[in-house]
Design an enzyme around this catalytic site. Structure first.
Site, PDB file in Angstrom:
ATOM      1  N   ARG A 153       0.843  -1.231  -0.172  1.00 13.87           N
ATOM      2  CA  ARG A 153       0.109   0.050  -0.080  1.00 13.87           C
ATOM      3  C   ARG A 153       0.841   1.027   0.113  1.00 13.87           C
ATOM      4  O   ARG A 153       1.943   1.287   0.509  1.00 13.87           O
ATOM      5  CB  ARG A 153      -0.835   0.037   1.271  1.00 13.87           C
ATOM      6  CG  ARG A 153      -1.994  -1.155   1.444  1.00 13.87           C
ATOM      7  CD  ARG A 153      -2.622  -0.979   2.630  1.00 13.87           C
ATOM      8  NE  ARG A 153      -3.601  -2.210   2.745  1.00 13.87           N
ATOM      9  CZ  ARG A 153      -3.271  -3.195   3.431  1.00 13.87           C
ATOM     10  NH1 ARG A 153      -2.157  -3.526   4.129  1.00 13.87           N
ATOM     11  NH2 ARG A 153      -4.312  -4.192   3.617  1.00 13.87           N
ATOM     12  N   LYS A 188      -2.313  -2.570   7.971  1.00 16.32           N
ATOM     13  CA  LYS A 188      -3.235  -1.997   8.808  1.00 16.32           C
ATOM     14  C   LYS A 188      -3.698  -2.850   9.922  1.00 16.32           C
ATOM     15  O   LYS A 188      -3.321  -4.172  10.040  1.00 16.32           O
ATOM     16  CB  LYS A 188      -4.764  -2.419   7.793  1.00 16.32           C
ATOM     17  CG  LYS A 188      -4.699  -1.248   6.602  1.00 16.32           C
ATOM     18  CD  LYS A 188      -5.935  -1.488   5.902  1.00 16.32           C
ATOM     19  CE  LYS A 188      -6.314  -0.687   4.772  1.00 16.32           C
ATOM     20  NZ  LYS A 188      -7.434  -0.837   4.000  1.00 16.32           N
ATOM     21  N   HIS A 259      -2.101   2.048  -5.818  1.00 19.06           N
ATOM     22  CA  HIS A 259      -3.380   0.758  -5.590  1.00 19.06           C
ATOM     23  C   HIS A 259      -3.507   0.150  -6.737  1.00 19.06           C
ATOM     24  O   HIS A 259      -3.609  -1.172  -6.709  1.00 19.06           O
ATOM     25  CB  HIS A 259      -4.640   1.434  -4.835  1.00 19.06           C
ATOM     26  CG  HIS A 259      -4.686   0.377  -3.710  1.00 19.06           C
ATOM     27  ND1 HIS A 259      -4.119   0.516  -2.555  1.00 19.06           N
ATOM     28  CD2 HIS A 259      -6.107  -0.732  -3.453  1.00 19.06           C
ATOM     29  CE1 HIS A 259      -4.601  -0.491  -1.448  1.00 19.06           C
ATOM     30  NE2 HIS A 259      -5.843  -0.876  -2.296  1.00 19.06           N
ATOM     31  N   ARG A 262      -0.849  -2.265  -6.743  1.00 13.52           N
ATOM     32  CA  ARG A 262      -1.042  -3.416  -5.589  1.00 13.52           C
ATOM     33  C   ARG A 262      -2.073  -4.357  -6.360  1.00 13.52           C
ATOM     34  O   ARG A 262      -1.923  -5.515  -6.437  1.00 13.52           O
ATOM     35  CB  ARG A 262      -1.722  -2.755  -4.560  1.00 13.52           C
ATOM     36  CG  ARG A 262      -1.957  -3.670  -3.330  1.00 13.52           C
ATOM     37  CD  ARG A 262      -2.383  -2.991  -1.944  1.00 13.52           C
ATOM     38  NE  ARG A 262      -3.017  -3.721  -1.018  1.00 13.52           N
ATOM     39  CZ  ARG A 262      -2.508  -4.512  -0.174  1.00 13.52           C
ATOM     40  NH1 ARG A 262      -1.169  -4.612  -0.108  1.00 13.52           N
ATOM     41  NH2 ARG A 262      -3.370  -5.313   0.545  1.00 13.52           N
ATOM     42  N   HIS A 285      -4.277  -9.123   4.018  1.00 16.95           N
ATOM     43  CA  HIS A 285      -5.719  -8.988   4.140  1.00 16.95           C
ATOM     44  C   HIS A 285      -5.963  -9.796   5.459  1.00 16.95           C
ATOM     45  O   HIS A 285      -5.618 -11.107   5.368  1.00 16.95           O
ATOM     46  CB  HIS A 285      -6.349  -9.520   2.885  1.00 16.95           C
ATOM     47  CG  HIS A 285      -6.400  -8.710   1.783  1.00 16.95           C
ATOM     48  ND1 HIS A 285      -6.787  -9.156   0.597  1.00 16.95           N
ATOM     49  CD2 HIS A 285      -6.166  -7.361   1.538  1.00 16.95           C
ATOM     50  CE1 HIS A 285      -6.614  -7.909  -0.330  1.00 16.95           C
ATOM     51  NE2 HIS A 285      -6.239  -6.978   0.292  1.00 16.95           N
ATOM     52  N   TYR A 294      -9.922 -10.866  -6.527  1.00 18.53           N
ATOM     53  CA  TYR A 294      -8.816 -11.005  -7.676  1.00 18.53           C
ATOM     54  C   TYR A 294      -9.108 -12.242  -8.495  1.00 18.53           C
ATOM     55  O   TYR A 294      -8.669 -12.609  -9.503  1.00 18.53           O
ATOM     56  CB  TYR A 294      -7.409 -11.015  -7.058  1.00 18.53           C
ATOM     57  CG  TYR A 294      -7.208  -9.799  -6.510  1.00 18.53           C
ATOM     58  CD1 TYR A 294      -6.785  -8.509  -7.254  1.00 18.53           C
ATOM     59  CD2 TYR A 294      -7.035  -9.523  -5.062  1.00 18.53           C
ATOM     60  CE1 TYR A 294      -6.513  -7.244  -6.596  1.00 18.53           C
ATOM     61  CE2 TYR A 294      -6.692  -8.521  -4.448  1.00 18.53           C
ATOM     62  CZ  TYR A 294      -6.617  -7.228  -5.397  1.00 18.53           C
ATOM     63  OH  TYR A 294      -6.146  -6.023  -4.471  1.00 18.53           O
TER      64      TYR A 294
END
Length: 316
Positions: A153, A188, A259, A262, A285, A294
């Site tokens: 990110r 995150k 992004h 990414r 994730h 994806y």
């Protein structure tokens, strides 16, 4: 007093409350007014007072809006305004139940993330935007290789330090480890993950580090992997601008943002490996469902290949 007069009076009282007590902006009040006018129209057509509206009425009106091609997001915003109105009516003692409370908008189809094709990604990475071989070119090339080669990110990218230090640990920053050919990322939720560095990324980082001293700053910037013209840690906005410029100079049809690289990383790894769990771990994730989007990109890629190659797929 007829239904519409009563309804309009309640709406005006609520909007005045929203203006004076909640201090909502004029634009927001205008949107609330339009949405509540729609509610009053629906109620008048159904022959029911606003204070007597029931959940089945609201669900029927949602179905009508959806049938009129109103987007799920648009309906959700309207319901949010209605929900606040009935919450206020409840506090005023005019209703005992909020009829909008448990009504939800139709789910919107989740758009596919935008990803580059493999050739486009390589074209962006290998393009030399700064012909004079400046430190800017070395820095930007390393950024592209990290974003596309490791799926970072943009916030993770600009938060990287040159090496692991106690200060980086305390500040919750990531770093590169060129001896192990990996990047330690703080993602995150404060979760750390190790992501491999490809050979192209390692080479680009080595080159960048040889010229980085030309602009290295002091303090926090002294440890920052990517720095700007003033010697300070690079910002996400600067990365966006540099990528957009580089993609335009590389002749790509669509301006590239961080992004998108990414997404390209995830899509291309999945196309080659079909290992969804591995992609999930590489991207950081928390839930596999986030990564599953994806697979739709992967199917789209296969469908295009089929349409282009199979003799029975070609349309006249």
């Amino acid at each position: 007093m007829n239904l519409s007069d009563t309804g309009r009076g309640l709406i005006e009282r609520y909007l005045e409350h929203a203006r004076t007590e909640r201090r909502l902006a004029a634009r927001t009040l205008t949107l609330y007014s339009l949405d509540l006018d729609k509610l009053a129209q629906f109620a008048a057509q159904a022959g029911v007072a606003l204070a007597a509206v029931q959940p089945h009425h609201v669900r029927g009106w949602v179905a009508r809006m959806h049938g009129a091609d109103r987007s799920g997001r648009g309906i959700a915003l309207i319901l949010s305004g209605w929900r606040g109105f009935y919450r206020w009516l409840g506090r005023e003692g005019l209703v005992t139940v909020n009829p909008v409370q448990d009504v939800r908008a139709p789910r919107q189809a989740r758009p596919l993330p935008k990803a580059l094709g493999v050739d486009e990604a390589v074209q962006l990475a290998e393009h030399v935007a700064e012909e004079d071989g400046s430190w800017l070119e070395a820095r930007d090339a390393a950024m592209v290789e990290l974003l596309y080669g490791s799926g970072l990110r943009v916030g993770e990218l600009v938060g990287l330090d040159v090496a692991e230090t106690d200060a980086a640990q305390r500040a919750g920053r990531g770093w590169i480890d060129l001896q192990a050919d990996e990047v330690q990322v703080l993602g995150k939720g404060g979760k750390r993950r190790a992501v491999p560095l490809g050979g192209k990324a390692v080479a680009a980082l080595h080159h960048w580090l040889t010229v980085r001293g030309q602009v290295a700053g002091m303090g926090d910037a002294a440890a920052a992997l990517f720095i700007g013209r003033r010697g300070t840690r690079l910002t996400p906005q600067s990365v966006w601008q540099r990528l957009k410029r580089r993609s335009q100079l590389a002749g790509l049809a669509t301006p590239v943002h961080p992004h998108m690289l990414r997404h390209s990383f995830a899509s291309h790894v999945l196309q080659s490996s079909s290992d969804l769990r591995a992609v999930q771990e590489l991207l950081g994730h928390a839930h596999i469902g986030t990564t599953q989007v994806y697979t739709r990109l992967d199917f789209q890629h296969l469908a295009k290949a089929y349409d282009a190659a199979h003799p029975r797929a070609r349309r006249r």
